[in-house]
Scaffold this active site. Sequence first.
Site, PDB file in Angstrom:
ATOM      1  N   HIS A 153       0.827  -1.209   0.000  1.00  0.00           N
ATOM      2  CA  HIS A 153       0.000   0.000   0.000  1.00  0.00           C
ATOM      3  C   HIS A 153       0.861   1.259   0.000  1.00  0.00           C
ATOM      4  CE1 HIS A 153       1.022   0.555   4.221  1.00  0.00           C
ATOM      5  NE2 HIS A 153       0.489  -0.619   4.550  1.00  0.00           N
ATOM      6  N   CYS A 161       3.521  -4.828   6.491  1.00  0.00           N
ATOM      7  CA  CYS A 161       3.207  -4.664   5.075  1.00  0.00           C
ATOM      8  C   CYS A 161       4.432  -4.170   4.301  1.00  0.00           C
ATOM      9  CB  CYS A 161       2.062  -3.674   4.893  1.00  0.00           C
ATOM     10  SG  CYS A 161       0.523  -4.178   5.709  1.00  0.00           S
TER      11      CYS A 161
END
Length: 497
Positions: A153, A161
């Site tokens: 992202h 992430c």
Amino acid sequence: MTHRTVVRALLTSAVLAAGVMLAGCDSDQISLAQNAKANQPVPPKLVAAMTEKDMDMQSPILVRLFKQEAELEVWKQNRSGQFALLKTYPICRWSGDLGPKVREGDRQAPEGFYSINPSQMNPQSAYYLSFNTGYPNAFDKALGRTGSQLMVHGDCSSRGCYAMTDEQIAEIYSLGRESFFGGQKAFQLQAYPFRMTPVNMAKHRNNPNMPFWKMIKEGYDHFEVTKQEPKVDFCEKKYVFDAVKAPGATRDPVFDASAKCPAYVIPEEIASAVHEKEQKDAAETSKLVSKGTPVARLNTGIDGGMNAIFASKIPEGNTGLSEGGDSQALASMSLARAPGTIPGTVNPPKPNLAVQQEEPVVATTSSTPSSASTRVASANASDKSASDKSTSDKSEGFFSSFARKVGIGGTADASKTTAPPAPAAAAPAKPKVAEAKPQSVVRVAPKAEPKQAAKPAPKPQVTTAAAAPAPTSSTQLAGSAPVVQTNSFDTRFSAVK
């Protein structure tokens, strides 16, 4: 060009109408179709690069990630049918250590092979745009590994992430979107600790994750020799690449990650090419080891990494577990343009000094994932108490000083016996503040770190460079499981267009 625009507009309207019929009067369908972020066109420079490399706009893509190099590669199929590298993106932030994700909340960014379909694309992400990696896959589940919402992202913020800048994820998202419109059902994501070269395999030869890394290196080698997306299956709790039915078999083999492997073969042309590469790499690795290639340090206590191009733009920036972290390398890149906007609250990787000083016994036995998870939980629970302890230490130092000035001998003697622990306790208390902040706002972190760096030596820049190699434990920065809005849209993705 005009005809193509009209066709795409009609297609979008048709898909939107179908979606509304399926979902009723759902205004969310319209918001997805009108989402400006998700509908950004592929940048002209990328379109020109595709033309130069004989690629179609909507041909299939494949993504590779490398933690140590902090790079994300987008490969795209050209008109010859092979994949070629389209663009390499520096990763703004990744968290955890080199190695696979094991359990929910361990802050580890996953490693392995994952499949990304349209339902995993999130145009309404809280981190600008995102797509879900698909962790855990069948292999992860067979080993009992847990975790959810592990994304690629924007926003340059990671708690397990792979985080890019908003501008970067917009490009990557647009490439994935176009490949789906071209008919690709899912694109493959390959996540590695580092480029699987003989040099890196030699450096990390003593890492406990090496058996797993050697297994996924097989898939890496399959792609390297064929430039085709390797077919991935799982059986007996291991990866299997490019398996086909055995000679004489009447049907394709059926794989189950937890069950015994069925009869299968690997096509001879692929098997021989991969075997040749593996032998060559193994011989080169052995040669490097015999020459005394130093072993990479384990258990550094640094939470993840950051590409040097981003670290060079941030005060007290550090690449952490990624390459190019020395001050000279960062200084040489300081004039280069960053590929996207770096948020003001970005949290560069830093040694977890507080946990190292307060928990020396745990730190020395922290090579196992379970102990790492325990440390994360205990660090979370002690954030508030560490802050309270810092306050009491400061007040105690004040009264001790006051007693000496007034001349109260008994109090002065008592302060002498208790004073030495106070600075030691105060030192870890400051990093604790920076440690807890990444969960919300991290603007405090840059303020706390310079004070601590100034204590060992008077202000030279060398102190920050020297601070990085000092930690020797594997303690990870305390944090919680990622909280990301998923808003996946299984049947609604086409409406985005």
